[in-house]
Design an enzyme around this catalytic site. Structure first.
Site, PDB file in Angstrom:
ATOM      1  N   SER A   1       8.796   6.027 -41.332  1.00 16.48           N
ATOM      2  CA  SER A   1       8.120   4.966 -40.582  1.00 16.48           C
ATOM      3  C   SER A   1       6.820   4.565 -41.283  1.00 16.48           C
ATOM      4  O   SER A   1       6.859   4.192 -42.453  1.00 16.48           O
ATOM      5  CB  SER A   1       7.891   5.452 -39.139  1.00 16.48           C
ATOM      6  OG  SER A   1       7.563   4.380 -38.314  1.00 16.48           O
TER       7      SER A   1
ATOM      8  N   ASP B   1      16.731  -0.563 -34.555  1.00 14.90           N
ATOM      9  CA  ASP B   1      15.397  -0.424 -35.140  1.00 14.90           C
ATOM     10  C   ASP B   1      14.933  -1.795 -35.627  1.00 14.90           C
ATOM     11  O   ASP B   1      15.624  -2.423 -36.436  1.00 14.90           O
ATOM     12  CB  ASP B   1      15.462   0.564 -36.318  1.00 14.90           C
ATOM     13  CG  ASP B   1      14.091   0.844 -36.924  1.00 14.90           C
ATOM     14  OD1 ASP B   1      13.100   0.251 -36.468  1.00 14.90           O
ATOM     15  OD2 ASP B   1      14.027   1.651 -37.867  1.00 14.90           O
TER      16      ASP B   1
ATOM     17  N   HIS C   1      15.166   4.091 -34.148  1.00 19.78           N
ATOM     18  CA  HIS C   1      13.936   4.326 -34.889  1.00 19.78           C
ATOM     19  C   HIS C   1      13.256   5.620 -34.440  1.00 19.78           C
ATOM     20  O   HIS C   1      13.071   5.848 -33.254  1.00 19.78           O
ATOM     21  CB  HIS C   1      12.947   3.169 -34.714  1.00 19.78           C
ATOM     22  CG  HIS C   1      11.727   3.350 -35.580  1.00 19.78           C
ATOM     23  ND1 HIS C   1      11.735   3.043 -36.922  1.00 19.78           N
ATOM     24  CD2 HIS C   1      10.510   3.874 -35.317  1.00 19.78           C
ATOM     25  CE1 HIS C   1      10.558   3.359 -37.439  1.00 19.78           C
ATOM     26  NE2 HIS C   1       9.791   3.863 -36.497  1.00 19.78           N
TER      27      HIS C   1
END
Ligand SMILES: *[C@@H]1O[C@H](CO)[C@@H](O)[C@H](O)[C@H]1NC(C)=O
Ligand SMILES: *[C@@H]1O[C@H](CO)[C@@H](O)[C@H](O)[C@H]1NC(C)=O
Length: 410
Positions: free
Chosen positions: A193, A350, A380
């Site tokens: 991320s 995501d 995600h």
């Protein structure tokens, strides 16, 4: 009578809770109810923090990180014989995981790891990332360096980038690698991320540095954040309200990263910051053009959102939105060409799916060897959710694939 009233009240509360938790999810997602529960808890925490922020009790991200930190102490693992050291590299806090020494003195491979959390949340020391790094160090028999970069809202871009760059440069010095018995030709940089964002950006920066004596053998990016140019990629449109990271939350993470004004959030959502009349945006447009960078199967029927007129004042106030150190997808081809062999993990559920897919495509076009590992039923952030009480099969599977790839390629 009383019992009936209580029953009605209870039913009402349950209905309200179910309504709050219920989230339409694609039929393909694995463990949907568990995911709804995770999402509802995270949303409830965020809304509480937003209220506290509004009441002037503190910045919502600082409070949220405190809550996460408290929760994150629940399930801390130590690892048999693993040497774990908290230290500083060039003034930046780091944590090093060294597997037990072997009889013969051999050089080890190594991973520099950068944790996720929107540049604002989590820590190397909490269970989520501590456990991940432990498993990596154990399964790869590698030295793992996990970087405790400074967080938003106390520090903003480029502090996070600089911390990761400085700590990584320090580690890559020949005498430091020797101290940890690391093989200079077998080092990877990796992160998930926002950590994937920092990993990609620092990898680009270091690849251009003529003076660097050691080079990364690999980079491995887990559902990375790579651009703030277009908040209407097909994955942003399709996952606008998806669990864990809805579009508006991601847009606010970006604004906070740059210490910008939340008043711009709605304008960013409609791409008013990169409309056709914003001249600074034009040279970057083809680098995020998903009509050519991603396949029709993923594009579906979504349309480009490119307003003719928008708000020039946004990029004047936040020029960093187009800074390659924040948005590595915007780098030019000469820089992409210098990148090492790359693994990118993406999830269908995501908003950032297409950030990863576009980067994979651009790297491939620049001649870089690419492994794109896409998970149709995953969401995600899933890779850190591997232990009770947030254990997801999606977490175990993505982590296993990621570590397997590292094991075979590093
Ligand atoms: C490389 O090293 C030289 C000599 O030490 C120095 O002048 C130069 O600024 C360095 N370049 C970078 C990109 O650090
Ligand atoms: C986007 O920009 C257009 C043109 O300036 C303006 O009419 C519109 O209200 C803006 N939308 C948002 C959400 O800022």
């Amino acid at each position: 009578m009383k019992a009936a009233a209580a029953a009605v009240l209870l039913a009402g509360l349950l209905a309200l809770a179910a309504h709050y938790a219920y989230l339409p999810l694609p039929g393909t997602v694995s463990e949907p109810w568990r995911l709804m529960l995770l999402d509802a808890s995270f949303r409830a925490a965020q809304q509480t923090c937003n209220l506290a922020h509004y009441l002037g009790l503190g910045h919502h991200l600082r409070i949220l990180n405190f809550i996460i930190g408290t929760f994150d102490k629940l399930n801390h693992q130590h690892g048999e014989g693993m040497k774990i050291t908290d230290a500083q590299f060039d003034g930046v806090d780091i944590r090093v995981y060294e597997p037990p020494a072997k009889a013969e003195k051999i050089l080890r491979r190594s991973v520099v790891y950068i944790h996720g959390g929107g540049w604002a949340l989590s820590s190397t020391r909490g269970s989520f990332y501590n456990n991940l790094c432990l498993v990596m160090a154990e399964s790869l028999d590698a030295v793992v360096v996990s970087i405790e970069y400074r967080l938003v809202p106390d520090f903003h871009f480029p502090a996070q980038f600089d911390d990761v760059l400085h700590a990584t440069r320090h580690f890559m010095r020949p005498e430091v690698l020797a101290q940890y018995s690391v093989d200079p030709s077998r080092i990877a940089i990796s992160g998930d991320s926002a950590g994937g964002n920092l990993a990609a950006a620092v990898c680009q920066e270091m690849s251009q540095d003529q003076n660097e004596t050691s080079r990364f053998k690999l980079q491995a990016l887990i559902y990375p954040v790579l651009q703030a140019f277009d908040f209407n990629t097909p994955s942003y449109q399709q996952n606008e309200f998806a669990p864990v990271l809805p579009r508006f939350v991601m847009v606010k993470f970006w604004i906070d990263y740059f210490n910008g004004n939340y008043e711009f959030a709605q304008s960013l959502v409609v791409n008013n910051h990169t409309s056709l009349d914003v001249s600074q945006a034009s040279s970057f447009r083809d680098r995020v053009d998903w009509t050519s960078l991603i396949t029709p199967r993923l594009r579906k029927t979504y349309k480009l959102v490119t307003p003719a007129t928008g708000k020039v004042e946004i990029l004047q106030a936040i020029p960093s939105l187009l800074d390659v150190r924040a948005a590595p997808l915007l780098a030019e081809k000469q820089v992409l060409r210098l990148q090492p062999k790359t693994y990118i993990l993406t999830c269908e559920i995501d908003v950032l799916r297409d950030d990863g897919i576009m980067y994979a495509k651009r790297l491939e076009e620049a001649g870089v060897e690419i492994a794109l590992d896409h998970f149709e039923d995953c969401f995600h952030g899933c890779m850190i959710f591997t232990i009770w009480p947030t254990r997801f099969s999606a977490g175990i599977r993505t982590r296993d694939h990621y570590i397997k790839w590292l094991s075979e390629n590093l």
